[in-house]
Write a protein that holds these residues in place. Structure first.
Motif, PDB file in Angstrom:
ATOM      1  N   MET A   1       0.856  -1.189   0.000  1.00 58.64           N
ATOM      2  CA  MET A   1       0.000   0.000   0.000  1.00 58.64           C
ATOM      3  C   MET A   1       0.893   1.240   0.000  1.00 58.64           C
ATOM      4  N   ASN A   2       0.437   2.278  -0.630  1.00 57.67           N
ATOM      5  CA  ASN A   2       1.235   3.484  -0.720  1.00 57.67           C
ATOM      6  C   ASN A   2       0.992   4.398   0.479  1.00 57.67           C
ATOM      7  N   HIS A   3       1.853   5.368   0.617  1.00 58.40           N
ATOM      8  CA  HIS A   3       1.784   6.305   1.739  1.00 58.40           C
ATOM      9  C   HIS A   3       0.455   7.054   1.769  1.00 58.40           C
ATOM     10  N   LEU A   4      -0.010   7.537   0.607  1.00 54.29           N
ATOM     11  CA  LEU A   4      -1.276   8.269   0.573  1.00 54.29           C
ATOM     12  C   LEU A   4      -2.438   7.380   0.993  1.00 54.29           C
ATOM     13  N   GLY A   5      -2.407   6.120   0.608  1.00 50.16           N
ATOM     14  CA  GLY A   5      -3.444   5.187   1.033  1.00 50.16           C
ATOM     15  C   GLY A   5      -3.438   4.993   2.542  1.00 50.16           C
ATOM     16  N   ASP A   6      -2.246   4.880   3.119  1.00 50.91           N
ATOM     17  CA  ASP A   6      -2.129   4.741   4.573  1.00 50.91           C
ATOM     18  C   ASP A   6      -2.666   5.968   5.288  1.00 50.91           C
ATOM     19  N   VAL A   7      -2.337   7.148   4.789  1.00 58.14           N
ATOM     20  CA  VAL A   7      -2.813   8.388   5.401  1.00 58.14           C
ATOM     21  C   VAL A   7      -4.332   8.463   5.322  1.00 58.14           C
ATOM     22  N   HIS A   8      -4.884   8.100   4.165  1.00 53.02           N
ATOM     23  CA  HIS A   8      -6.333   8.114   3.994  1.00 53.02           C
ATOM     24  C   HIS A   8      -7.007   7.153   4.976  1.00 53.02           C
ATOM     25  N   LEU A   9      -6.487   5.928   5.092  1.00 51.06           N
ATOM     26  CA  LEU A   9      -7.080   4.947   5.998  1.00 51.06           C
ATOM     27  C   LEU A   9      -6.965   5.386   7.457  1.00 51.06           C
ATOM     28  N   ARG A  10      -5.846   6.002   7.826  1.00 52.21           N
ATOM     29  CA  ARG A  10      -5.695   6.511   9.192  1.00 52.21           C
ATOM     30  C   ARG A  10      -6.726   7.608   9.458  1.00 52.21           C
ATOM     31  N   THR A  11      -6.859   8.522   8.505  1.00 52.68           N
ATOM     32  CA  THR A  11      -7.818   9.619   8.656  1.00 52.68           C
ATOM     33  C   THR A  11      -9.238   9.075   8.757  1.00 52.68           C
ATOM     34  N   TRP A  12      -9.591   8.120   7.905  1.00 54.40           N
ATOM     35  CA  TRP A  12     -10.932   7.545   7.947  1.00 54.40           C
ATOM     36  C   TRP A  12     -11.175   6.843   9.284  1.00 54.40           C
ATOM     37  N   THR A  13     -10.168   6.125   9.782  1.00 49.19           N
ATOM     38  CA  THR A  13     -10.290   5.450  11.077  1.00 49.19           C
ATOM     39  C   THR A  13     -10.513   6.467  12.184  1.00 49.19           C
ATOM     40  N   LEU A  14      -9.731   7.533  12.201  1.00 50.82           N
ATOM     41  CA  LEU A  14      -9.878   8.559  13.240  1.00 50.82           C
ATOM     42  C   LEU A  14     -11.245   9.237  13.164  1.00 50.82           C
ATOM     43  N   ARG A  15     -11.718   9.504  11.968  1.00 49.46           N
ATOM     44  CA  ARG A  15     -13.037  10.144  11.810  1.00 49.46           C
ATOM     45  C   ARG A  15     -14.165   9.231  12.284  1.00 49.46           C
ATOM     46  N   GLU A  57       1.740  -2.184  11.482  1.00 51.48           N
ATOM     47  CA  GLU A  57       2.989  -2.789  11.017  1.00 51.48           C
ATOM     48  C   GLU A  57       3.841  -1.782  10.263  1.00 51.48           C
ATOM     49  N   ARG A  58       3.182  -0.844   9.580  1.00 52.12           N
ATOM     50  CA  ARG A  58       3.917   0.174   8.813  1.00 52.12           C
ATOM     51  C   ARG A  58       4.154   1.446   9.628  1.00 52.12           C
ATOM     52  N   GLY A  59       3.831   1.412  10.917  1.00 56.26           N
ATOM     53  CA  GLY A  59       4.123   2.546  11.797  1.00 56.26           C
ATOM     54  C   GLY A  59       3.107   3.665  11.758  1.00 56.26           C
ATOM     55  N   VAL A  60       1.966   3.439  11.109  1.00 55.61           N
ATOM     56  CA  VAL A  60       0.940   4.476  11.019  1.00 55.61           C
ATOM     57  C   VAL A  60       0.207   4.616  12.351  1.00 55.61           C
ATOM     58  N   PHE A  61       0.005   3.501  13.037  1.00 59.01           N
ATOM     59  CA  PHE A  61      -0.569   3.500  14.377  1.00 59.01           C
ATOM     60  C   PHE A  61       0.451   2.931  15.347  1.00 59.01           C
ATOM     61  N   PRO A  63       1.509   0.816  18.875  1.00 63.03           N
ATOM     62  CA  PRO A  63       1.003  -0.431  19.458  1.00 63.03           C
ATOM     63  C   PRO A  63      -0.181  -0.227  20.413  1.00 63.03           C
ATOM     64  N   GLU A  64      -0.160   0.843  21.205  1.00 62.64           N
ATOM     65  CA  GLU A  64      -1.286   1.080  22.122  1.00 62.64           C
ATOM     66  C   GLU A  64      -2.558   1.457  21.362  1.00 62.64           C
ATOM     67  N   ASP A  65      -2.407   2.120  20.210  1.00 60.10           N
ATOM     68  CA  ASP A  65      -3.557   2.409  19.347  1.00 60.10           C
ATOM     69  C   ASP A  65      -4.161   1.102  18.841  1.00 60.10           C
ATOM     70  N   LEU A  66      -3.284   0.209  18.411  1.00 59.12           N
ATOM     71  CA  LEU A  66      -3.731  -1.072  17.877  1.00 59.12           C
ATOM     72  C   LEU A  66      -4.455  -1.882  18.952  1.00 59.12           C
ATOM     73  N   ARG A  67      -3.950  -1.861  20.183  1.00 61.76           N
ATOM     74  CA  ARG A  67      -4.626  -2.580  21.269  1.00 61.76           C
ATOM     75  C   ARG A  67      -6.043  -2.051  21.465  1.00 61.76           C
ATOM     76  N   ALA A  68      -6.200  -0.738  21.412  1.00 62.16           N
ATOM     77  CA  ALA A  68      -7.529  -0.140  21.584  1.00 62.16           C
ATOM     78  C   ALA A  68      -8.444  -0.515  20.418  1.00 62.16           C
ATOM     79  N   LEU A  69      -7.926  -0.507  19.194  1.00 63.20           N
ATOM     80  CA  LEU A  69      -8.733  -0.879  18.036  1.00 63.20           C
ATOM     81  C   LEU A  69      -9.126  -2.355  18.086  1.00 63.20           C
ATOM     82  N   ARG A  70      -8.215  -3.187  18.571  1.00 56.61           N
ATOM     83  CA  ARG A  70      -8.549  -4.608  18.731  1.00 56.61           C
ATOM     84  C   ARG A  70      -9.677  -4.778  19.741  1.00 56.61           C
TER      85      ARG A  70
END
Length: 131
Positions: A1-15, A57-61, A63-70
């Motif tokens: 996945m590209n950087h812009l895709g990662d940023v978009h997915l992070r933004t969508w998750t936060l929203r 895995e790509r450092g966008v979130f 580990p503590e963020d991932l635990r909360a999402l899980r």
């Protein structure tokens, strides 16, 4: 996945987490006249929670963020199939699972952004078929 895709997915998750973290009155106001199905909300959030694994895995979130999402994903998975039927606005007031998810989403945003109070995403307009 590209950087812009990662940023978009992070933004969508936060929203989406901001929407889940909002108090029920805010969520209902956001819904307005929209008839959003509960199953669609659950599926979208479950997808975001699964995608977050790769983002972490790509450092966008962190580990503590991932635990909360899980934790959010697990709680969503516990929602009975019969409670996934119908409109989300009705489920918000009838199913206590959404109070748990609200609390988990707030914790995620607090950890990730330092404050759970975030602007709600712009509502998507219903598709009318007109251009």
């Amino acid at each position: 996945m590209n950087h812009l895709g990662d940023v978009h997915l992070r933004t969508w998750t936060l929203r989406f987490m901001a929407l889940l973290a909002a108090d029920s009155q805010g969520q209902l106001a956001w819904l307005g006249e929209r008839e959003l199905e509960t199953k669609d909300v659950v599926e979208e959030v479950e997808l975001l929670c699964r995608v977050s694994e790769g983002l972490a895995e790509r450092g966008v979130f962190e580990p503590e963020d991932l635990r909360a999402l899980r934790a959010i994903g697990r709680r969503l998975g516990e929602i009975d199939a019969t409670c996934r039927v119908g409109l989300w606005g009705n489920a918000l007031t009838a199913d206590p699972a959404w109070d748990d998810i609200r609390s988990l989403a707030r914790q995620f945003l607090l950890t990730s952004l330092g404050d759970w109070r975030q602007p709600l995403p712009r509502p998507v307009r219903p598709h009318t078929g007109a251009h």
